[in-house]
Design an enzyme around this catalytic site. Structure first.
Site, mmCIF file in Angstrom:
data_model
loop_
_atom_site.group_PDB
_atom_site.id
_atom_site.type_symbol
_atom_site.label_atom_id
_atom_site.label_comp_id
_atom_site.label_asym_id
_atom_site.label_seq_id
_atom_site.Cartn_x
_atom_site.Cartn_y
_atom_site.Cartn_z
ATOM 1 N N GLY A 70 0.867 -1.174 0.000
ATOM 2 C CA GLY A 70 0.000 0.000 0.000
ATOM 3 C C GLY A 70 0.906 1.227 0.000
ATOM 4 O O GLY A 70 1.803 1.332 0.855
ATOM 5 N N ARG A 121 9.919 -0.814 -4.968
ATOM 6 C CA ARG A 121 8.648 -0.872 -5.699
ATOM 7 C C ARG A 121 8.503 0.409 -6.527
ATOM 8 O O ARG A 121 8.302 1.486 -5.971
ATOM 9 C CB ARG A 121 7.488 -1.045 -4.714
ATOM 10 C CG ARG A 121 7.617 -2.354 -3.926
ATOM 11 C CD ARG A 121 6.313 -2.874 -3.430
ATOM 12 N NE ARG A 121 5.392 -3.213 -4.487
ATOM 13 C CZ ARG A 121 4.091 -3.410 -4.278
ATOM 14 N NH1 ARG A 121 3.590 -3.292 -3.060
ATOM 15 N NH2 ARG A 121 3.295 -3.721 -5.281
ATOM 16 N N ASP A 136 -1.695 4.726 -6.195
ATOM 17 C CA ASP A 136 -0.250 4.539 -5.979
ATOM 18 C C ASP A 136 0.547 5.722 -6.487
ATOM 19 O O ASP A 136 1.613 6.033 -5.961
ATOM 20 C CB ASP A 136 0.217 3.245 -6.640
ATOM 21 C CG ASP A 136 -0.207 2.078 -5.778
ATOM 22 O OD1 ASP A 136 -1.380 1.666 -5.908
ATOM 23 O OD2 ASP A 136 0.592 1.642 -4.936
HETATM 24 O O1 MRU Z 1 0.583 -3.977 -4.538
HETATM 25 P P1 MRU Z 1 -0.023 -3.231 -3.388
HETATM 26 O O2 MRU Z 1 -0.817 -4.088 -2.470
HETATM 27 O O3 MRU Z 1 1.005 -2.389 -2.664
HETATM 28 O O4 MRU Z 1 -1.039 -2.220 -4.067
HETATM 29 C C1 MRU Z 1 -1.761 -1.329 -3.261
HETATM 30 C C2 MRU Z 1 -2.739 -0.513 -3.990
HETATM 31 O O5 MRU Z 1 -2.857 -0.572 -5.196
HETATM 32 C C3 MRU Z 1 -3.528 0.477 -3.197
HETATM 33 O O6 MRU Z 1 -4.785 0.686 -3.751
HETATM 34 C C4 MRU Z 1 -2.780 1.821 -3.157
HETATM 35 O O7 MRU Z 1 -1.458 1.648 -2.757
HETATM 36 C C5 MRU Z 1 -3.436 2.810 -2.288
HETATM 37 S S1 MRU Z 1 -3.305 2.388 -0.598
HETATM 38 C C6 MRU Z 1 -3.903 3.604 0.372
#
Ligand code: MRU
Length: 351
Positions: A49, A91, A239
């Site tokens: 996230g 990431r 993101d």
């Molecule tokens: O791959 P992830 O689980 O890190 O992806 C997370 C998301 O796509 C969320 O929707 C995004 O980070 C927003 S979290 C407040």
């Protein structure tokens, strides 16, 4: 407002986080004293996230620097930037990661005239501040967004943009929580979110914990539910948000936004200003993380595709801003035209 979920915090010179890979089966805290373990935790989605990744990177950098031997100032300097570089390779899509790293670099530069011990303490303080700020920012997103939610709403969300994705009560789920706590009678549909199942494992867990009425669906059911009139609002996190309002979020978000337009359903994005990247003019410039084939060929360790099958696994997609009804931030709700609205709000509020 947040309830009992504390996703990440700093305690006794260690980074402590919930092991999100173990959820929903086991609620387990992990304590890291080696920054390399924090890097591994970001990469393998023990913490995930965008906002939570930003906090984890800041704390990881503080942790790594804390254990640096202070041989010479040049060596100390070099080692600090090397740690930052390692975090920046974890990431690529999450804007908050790079934002957190930049904050730590700025703190380092400002503390530079001091002793290594003073620099180390300044970095720990900054990482803790970033964490505390995220908690406050989430609260404000909830307050700003809750007026968009009404009694009787059936809200679809995708992935996990909740407490587990942040240090606070969440972005998209922060809005849901705020509306629920105000007494609004709402119902949440949770996309399971293939391939890593953040919806089924994490969002479902959070909503059940807080007794917010919710129903889990497989991703490919969302369009049919919209057609049936079962969903009247969609809210997701982000993101990275480009200067023109295009939004990168978990893979599958774009399809939902297109479907929402077809069915006349408002599509909201909730995110902190730290997710906005003004250096990226539009969504085409946002780097999209590709993850390993096993996320697709196996489900929780069990192989579901033939050996040797070619796989493409982008973890995020980009939703063009024309599909987005509004972007909810801690500094207010931004409506189209986004180029103007984002520019104005960032100029006034961003650190
Ligand atoms: O791959 P992830 O689980 O890190 O992806 C997370 C998301 O796509 C969320 O929707 C995004 O980070 C927003 S979290 C407040």
């Amino acid at each position: 407002m947040k309830g009992a979920i504390k996703t990440i915090f700093w305690k006794d010179d260690a980074v402590v986080m919930i092991d999100q890979k173990a959820l929903p089966h086991e609620e387990r805290l992990l304590r890291f004293t080696d920054y390399k373990d924090v890097i591994a935790a970001i990469k393998d989605l023990t913490i995930r996230g965008a906002p939570a990744i930003g906090v984890a990177a800041a704390m990881g950098i503080a942790l790594g620097t804390l254990h640096l031997a202070s041989s010479s100032k040049e060596e100390f300097n070099r080692a600090f930037y090397e740690i930052c570089d390692q975090f920046s390779r974890t990431r690529p899509t999450a804007r908050n990661l790079f934002w957190g790293i930049e904050r730590m670099k700025k703190t380092f530069a400002e503390a530079m005239p001091g002793s290594p011990d003073q620099i180390k303490r300044a970095l720990v303080e900054e990482a803790v501040l970033i964490c505390e700020e995220d908690i406050a920012v989430n609260e404000k997103i909830g307050i700003n967004g809750k007026s968009l939610i009404h009694d009787g709403d059936h809200i679809l969300t995708h992935c996990n943009a909740g407490a587990l994705a942040t240090a606070g009560c969440g972005t998209a789920l922060g809005v849901v929580r705020a509306a629920w706590e105000e007494g609004k009678k709402i119902h949440v549909f949770v996309d399971e979110t293939r391939p890593v199942l953040q919806g089924a494992r994490l969002t479902a867990w959070e909503l059940m914990k807080e007794k917010i009425p919710a129903t889990l669906i497989a991703d490919n059911m969302a369009g049919f539910l919209m057609k049936q009139g079962k969903i009247n609002k969609i809210i997701v996190g982000a993101d990275r948000i480009a200067a023109n309002g295009d939004v990168a979020n978990k893979i599958g978000t774009y399809s939902l936004a297109v479907l929402a337009k077809e069915h006349n359903i408002p599509f909201y994005v909730a995110a902190p200003l730290s997710t906005i990247d003004m250096s990226v003019l539009n969504g085409d410039e946002i780097p999209i993380e590709e993850r390993n084939a096993e996320e697709i060929t196996t489900i929780r360790g069990i192989r579901v595709a033939p050996e040797g099958m070619h796989v493409y696994n982008p973890a995020f997609d980009v939703t063009p801003s024309c599909y987005i009804t509004a972007i909810i931030t801690e500094a207010g709700v931004i409506f189209p035209p986004y180029q103007e609205g984002i520019g104005r709000i960032v100029r006034h509020h961003k650190k």
